[in-house]
Design an enzyme around this catalytic site. Structure first.
Site, PDB file in Angstrom:
ATOM      1  N   ASP A   1     -11.391   4.163   8.014  1.00 16.25           N
ATOM      2  CA  ASP A   1     -11.073   3.735   6.557  1.00 16.25           C
ATOM      3  C   ASP A   1     -12.097   2.643   6.286  1.00 16.25           C
ATOM      4  O   ASP A   1     -11.335   1.575   5.618  1.00 16.25           O
ATOM      5  CB  ASP A   1      -9.759   3.507   6.197  1.00 16.25           C
TER       6      ASP A   1
ATOM      7  N   GLY B   1       0.634  -1.462  -0.015  1.00 15.80           N
ATOM      8  CA  GLY B   1      -0.066   0.024   0.152  1.00 15.80           C
ATOM      9  C   GLY B   1       0.804   1.216   0.020  1.00 15.80           C
ATOM     10  O   GLY B   1       2.029   1.233  -0.469  1.00 15.80           O
ATOM     11  N   ALA B   2       0.488   2.165   0.360  1.00 15.17           N
ATOM     12  CA  ALA B   2       0.943   3.566   0.477  1.00 15.17           C
ATOM     13  C   ALA B   2       1.862   3.555   1.788  1.00 15.17           C
ATOM     14  O   ALA B   2       3.205   4.109   1.565  1.00 15.17           O
ATOM     15  CB  ALA B   2      -0.054   4.974   0.567  1.00 15.17           C
ATOM     16  N   GLU B   3       1.645   2.849   2.664  1.00 13.67           N
ATOM     17  CA  GLU B   3       2.384   3.122   3.828  1.00 13.67           C
ATOM     18  C   GLU B   3       3.229   1.922   4.293  1.00 13.67           C
ATOM     19  O   GLU B   3       4.132   1.921   4.916  1.00 13.67           O
ATOM     20  CB  GLU B   3       1.406   3.537   4.960  1.00 13.67           C
ATOM     21  N   ALA B   4       2.460   0.904   3.907  1.00 17.26           N
ATOM     22  CA  ALA B   4       3.246  -0.454   4.380  1.00 17.26           C
ATOM     23  C   ALA B   4       3.188  -1.555   3.308  1.00 17.26           C
ATOM     24  O   ALA B   4       2.602  -1.589   2.467  1.00 17.26           O
ATOM     25  CB  ALA B   4       2.497  -1.013   5.526  1.00 17.26           C
TER      26      ALA B   4
ATOM     27  N   VAL C   1       2.914  -5.752   2.814  1.00 15.26           N
ATOM     28  CA  VAL C   1       2.284  -6.900   3.665  1.00 15.26           C
ATOM     29  C   VAL C   1       3.039  -8.063   3.203  1.00 15.26           C
ATOM     30  O   VAL C   1       3.159  -8.249   2.219  1.00 15.26           O
ATOM     31  CB  VAL C   1       0.697  -6.853   3.519  1.00 15.26           C
TER      32      VAL C   1
ATOM     33  N   LYS D   1       2.660  -6.726   8.666  1.00 11.42           N
ATOM     34  CA  LYS D   1       2.569  -5.421   8.044  1.00 11.42           C
ATOM     35  C   LYS D   1       3.823  -4.536   8.548  1.00 11.42           C
ATOM     36  O   LYS D   1       3.955  -4.237   9.585  1.00 11.42           O
ATOM     37  CB  LYS D   1       1.330  -4.786   8.806  1.00 11.42           C
TER      38      LYS D   1
END
Lengths: 362, 270
Positions: free
Chosen positions: B176, B18-21, B23, B53
């Protein structure tokens, strides 16, 4: 966008060259620019003149004084633009002006100039959304096709992406704009407003070393900046704060500029990255006055590179408010058949980016 | 020096980013170094997968800022999950937390996301391709993917409403709520059929009806943008939500009407 066939643009090649005059005055910059769209689809910037209302250090610009500045300079700036472009007003196809968003009084004074010229020379008027002007100019100059746009200026902070003939806002500030945050801090520490407070913050930040803890307020794809400004200001009353900087364990104005920039830019890059991940785009375009900041461009570049994409940015001629961007966006909609009748040629302080029908894109 | 967490990451297989992490899927007790793990020992046989994560280092951020943020976010997410667990909300169990490295280990859930089951396509291709997804959904409708789980589409929607209500009654706001963040646990797994809420990266604690209403509004919008003609689905989610919220439903409902009118964001001067 990967894996998607690019749709054909609804904008036809012009059958003859089109010339537009753009007038901008939504904040403290008065700009006039002349642009030409040629038959082969190329675009030429014929002139781009700007005059900025600069206030003494520690002061911001007030609507009334700014409007007065625009009225005083309007003729000089427009004549200058015409002379540099070597065209007369008779040769121009349309007069584009900023309809909004911005400060009321300056907007009104520039719209008045546009209406007068329109009546004098019998030229059609085109009212332009300021934010769309920034985006279209950025796309034109950098050649970015379908980027995620970070629009950062004194009055706006938005993450925008194009979808179905509309520039949709994915994230934005919940309170003050990033430029406002930086400018107001520059005034707290008495930095000069010449050429712009943001530029002087950037220069000071280069000398800063110490990263002070500040709030970090991203909320999904939105950011909140007012609390950060307050916290940064609070450091100037800290016992360790030394405006002239000597001694051990001290906080200098340079450190504060550095910390402020690092924190707010990290937040902006983060929300831009979220938007990119969300829509699967690899291009970023930075527009607006704060977009000139090289540290912001650098941070955005690192992020884009890590995602296998690239960043597009322009220099101060096109980042900072100017007339040419209004001419560009106005001429695009004029070529699609859009005109603003005199009776509707008003201004508005509230005019969201997503309210504009982007007829010229597929 | 190589820590246990980095060894674990090195042995893991990336599932998504994703944008942040990022997986990963990993095994806490690989046969080679079953004794060296720093985490509390797991009761499983050692071949149960876990989900990692990993909030990787963001080079654009100042290193100090990056470390502080990552630590706070990993801990915050873990706290929200623990709070949910205490209140009986179906969420993945926590298997390990390493704030320094930015790794959160969670229970691996066998099942499919509601987004996939409703035929909304994969994440990251909504919005721009709405028309295309509409075409796809006709093919998928031929066989009901919910049959495999032994429930109807409507049952699944009611489970969503129930789970969100349980979470909101514990004063946790997800932040979210999308159909990709809900997984239907397969009936063949040890815990049986369950609807599990995942990704508490944006979660926070709040008692305000406003925050809960915005949470529901985000869900409504997520449904509308990824699943065309989903009004009935949302209606069943809200009905189940209402039943489980009890007297807390009224203030949230009033707020939700307000939020729908104004949108999540107010119109701004700029």
């Amino acid at each position: 966008m990967p894996g998607r066939v690019r749709k054909r643009s609804p904008l036809k090649l012009p059958e003859r060259p089109y010339i537009a005059l753009g007038l901008e005055g939504s904040a403290n910059k008065l700009g006039a620019g002349i642009i030409r769209h040629d038959k082969d689809g190329s675009t030429t910037v014929m002139s781009n003149v700007r005059h900025t209302y600069i206030t003494p250090p520690g002061e911001g610009f007030l609507p009334r004084d700014t409007a007065q500045h625009h009225r005083d300079w309007a003729l000089t700036v427009i004549n200058d633009a015409l002379k540099k472009a070597a065209v007369s007003l008779h040769e121009i196809d349309c007069i584009c002006y900023t309809k909004g968003p911005g400060m009321g009084a300056p907007l009104v004074s520039v719209a008045l100039v546009a209406r007068t010229l329109s009546l004098l020379y019998k030229k059609p008027l085109v009212g332009v959304n300021h934010c769309v002007g920034h985006i279209e100019m950025g796309r034109q100059i950098t050649g970015a096709q379908n980027p995620v746009v970070l629009y950062v200026s004194g009055g706006n902070t938005q993450v925008i992406a194009y979808s179905q003939q509309c520039y949709r806002i994915f994230g934005e500030t919940l309170d003050i704009a990033v430029g406002n945050c930086l400018d107001r801090f520059a005034r707290v520490i008495d930095l000069s407003n010449d050429p712009s407070p943001g530029y002087n913050i950037e220069q000071e930040a280069k000398k800063g070393k110490r990263l002070l803890p500040l709030p970090y307020a991203t909320k999904g794809m939105d950011v909140s900046l007012s609390g950060i400004l307050t916290s940064t200001e609070a450091y100037t009353t800290d016992k360790r704060f030394r405006p002239n900087g000597d001694g051990e364990d001290i906080i200098t104005p340079q450190d504060l500029c550095f910390s402020l920039q690092e924190t707010v830019f990290a937040m902006l890059v983060e929300i831009t990255e979220r938007a990119m991940a969300h829509i699967g785009s690899k291009e970023v375009l930075i527009v607006g006055g704060v977009g000139c900041n090289e540290r912001l461009q650098e941070m955005m570049g690192i992020m884009a590179k890590e995602r296998g994409g690239q960043v597009f940015a322009t220099d101060e001629r096109f980042c900072i408010d100017n007339g040419i961007m209004i001419a560009q966006a106005g001429l695009l909609s004029f070529r699609m058949g859009f005109q603003t009748p005199l009776s509707k040629s008003t201004c508005t302080q509230r005019f969201r980016t997503d309210e504009v029908h982007v007829a010229w894109r597929a | 020096m190589e820590s246990a967490t980095s060894r674990l990451l090195a042995s893991a297989i990336q599932v998504s980013q994703g944008a942040e992490a990022k997986v990963f899927k990993a095994y806490l007790h690989p046969c080679e170094f079953a004794s060296s793990s720093t985490s509390p020992s797991d009761a499983s046989d050692g071949r149960t997968p876990i989900l990692l994560k990993y909030r990787f280092h963001k080079h654009y951020r100042h290193p100090t800022l990056d470390t502080t943020l990552t630590k706070a976010r990993v801990a915050g997410e873990a706290r929200a999950i623990i709070k949910c667990l205490r209140h009986g909300v179906n969420v993945p169990g926590i298997r390990m937390v390493d704030t320094a490295q930015g790794v959160l280990g969670l229970e691996w859930i066998d099942g499919k996301s509601i987004r996939l089951l409703l035929g909304g396509g994969a994440e990251g291709e909504d919005e721009t391709t709405e028309e295309e997804t509409e075409d796809d959904s006709h093919e998928i409708e031929e066989e009901d993917p919910f049959d495999e789980y032994g429930i109807s589409e409507d049952d699944a929607m009611r489970m969503i409403g129930t789970e969100i209500a349980k979470m909101h009654r514990a004063d946790i706001v997800h932040g979210d709520l999308t159909t990709s963040n809900m997984i239907l646990r397969h009936p063949s797994s040890a815990k049986g059929l369950q609807l599990v809420l995942i990704d508490f990266g944006l979660a926070y604690t709040s008692t305000l009806a406003e925050d809960k209403a915005v949470d529901l509004y985000v869900l409504e919008r997520a449904f509308a943008s990824t699943h065309p003609a989903s009004e009935l689905l949302v209606a069943s989610v809200l009905k189940a939500y209402q039943e489980h919220m009890g007297k807390e439903w009224l203030p949230v409902s009033k707020r939700l009407d307000d939020v729908r009118l104004r949108g999540r964001k107010r119109s701004m001067v700029g």
